[in-house]
Design an enzyme around this catalytic site. Structure first.
Site, short mmCIF file in Angstrom:
data_model
loop_
_atom_site.label_atom_id
_atom_site.label_comp_id
_atom_site.label_asym_id
_atom_site.label_seq_id
_atom_site.Cartn_x
_atom_site.Cartn_y
_atom_site.Cartn_z
CD GLN A 199 2.45 -24.19 25.81
OE1 GLN A 199 3.10 -23.90 26.81
NE2 GLN A 199 1.48 -25.06 25.82
CG HIS A 227 -2.50 -21.26 22.99
ND1 HIS A 227 -3.30 -22.11 23.73
CD2 HIS A 227 -1.44 -22.02 22.59
CE1 HIS A 227 -2.75 -23.31 23.78
NE2 HIS A 227 -1.61 -23.28 23.10
P1 AMP Z 1 -0.67 -26.85 23.45
O1 AMP Z 1 -0.60 -27.45 24.82
O2 AMP Z 1 0.03 -25.54 23.28
O3 AMP Z 1 -0.30 -27.87 22.38
O4 AMP Z 1 -2.20 -26.48 23.23
C1 AMP Z 1 -3.17 -27.41 22.91
C2 AMP Z 1 -4.50 -26.69 23.01
O5 AMP Z 1 -5.42 -27.43 22.27
C3 AMP Z 1 -5.06 -26.57 24.43
O6 AMP Z 1 -5.53 -25.26 24.63
C4 AMP Z 1 -6.19 -27.59 24.45
O7 AMP Z 1 -7.24 -27.23 25.31
C5 AMP Z 1 -6.62 -27.57 23.00
N1 AMP Z 1 -7.21 -28.79 22.49
C6 AMP Z 1 -6.74 -30.05 22.62
N2 AMP Z 1 -7.54 -30.92 21.97
C7 AMP Z 1 -8.53 -30.18 21.41
C8 AMP Z 1 -9.68 -30.49 20.63
N3 AMP Z 1 -9.99 -31.73 20.28
N4 AMP Z 1 -10.47 -29.46 20.26
C9 AMP Z 1 -10.18 -28.20 20.60
N5 AMP Z 1 -9.12 -27.85 21.33
C10 AMP Z 1 -8.32 -28.82 21.73
#
Ligand code: AMP
Length: 190
Positions: free
Chosen positions: A103, A118
């Protein structure tokens, strides 16, 4: 050549050092705090920049070579080997599928302003009645995404839609355990 080191690591504003399971010159991989499906991990650029176009050619190459390596590891862990008499895991890439997605920017649903890909393993027997892209935030309001949807294969190209209530932040302990396991598994793939 890659190596793992316990250096203080940030994913956007979050300190996630103990969740890192692999690192290279320009990228690292971490387990997800809120996986959409088992094995949902992230490959992240070392430089904390928000947009894909902020990366140079070496960083892009490194990021996506790392994505491929993580796919090989996840296949071994999540896909069944059809030749295994006991129906065991240890599968290959062709024994399943993946969602690989980025994204790139807030209006595309990006919530952490730090370039990341992802990767979600999709075993052959995983449910197909999912809407994972819908859950990757704000896509209904995204004209580009909506246009792309018109030509997207219907049944197999979507991310899963677990109930929101099932999507709880995982504990540090759970994430460390998974990161330790994936770190060992990464040693076993080319
Ligand atoms: P996006 O919405 O594409 O920016 O994806 C952010 C991703 O980061 C999502 O899959 C969240 O679950 C993951 N995420 C957010 N904060 C953390 C964190 N502290 N540790 C691991 N994953 C995270």
């Amino acid at each position: 050549m890659s190596s793992y080191s316990w250096k203080l690591t940030y994913f956007g504003p979050y300190e996630i050092t103990s969740q890192v399971f692999y690192s290279t010159l320009h990228s690292y991989c971490l387990v997800n705090i809120k996986p959409l499906l088992p094995g949902h991990v992230l490959v992240v650029s070392n430089r904390i920049v928000p947009r894909f176009t902020d990366l140079n050619a070496n960083e892009v190459t490194d990021l996506y070579m790392t994505v491929q390596k993580v796919q090989r590891m996840l296949a071994k862990v999540y896909f069944k080997d059809p030749e295994s008499e006991k129906g065991g895991f240890g599968g290959k890439l062709e024994d399943g599928a993946f969602n690989v997605a980025m994204q790139d920017g807030v209006s595309a649903g990006q919530t952490v302003p730090h370039v990341h890909v992802h990767i979600i393993p999709r075993p052959k027997d995983s449910p197909q009645n999912d809407q994972i892209y819908d859950r990757m935030e704000s896509e209904e309001g995204n004209v580009g995404g909506a246009l792309w949807d018109r030509s997207r294969p219907v049944n197999q190209g979507k991310f899963a839609k677990p109930e929101e209530s099932e999507r709880k932040n995982r504990t540090e302990e759970e994430m460390v355990k998974e990161a330790n396991f994936f770190r060992e598994q990464m040693e076993l793939v080319d």
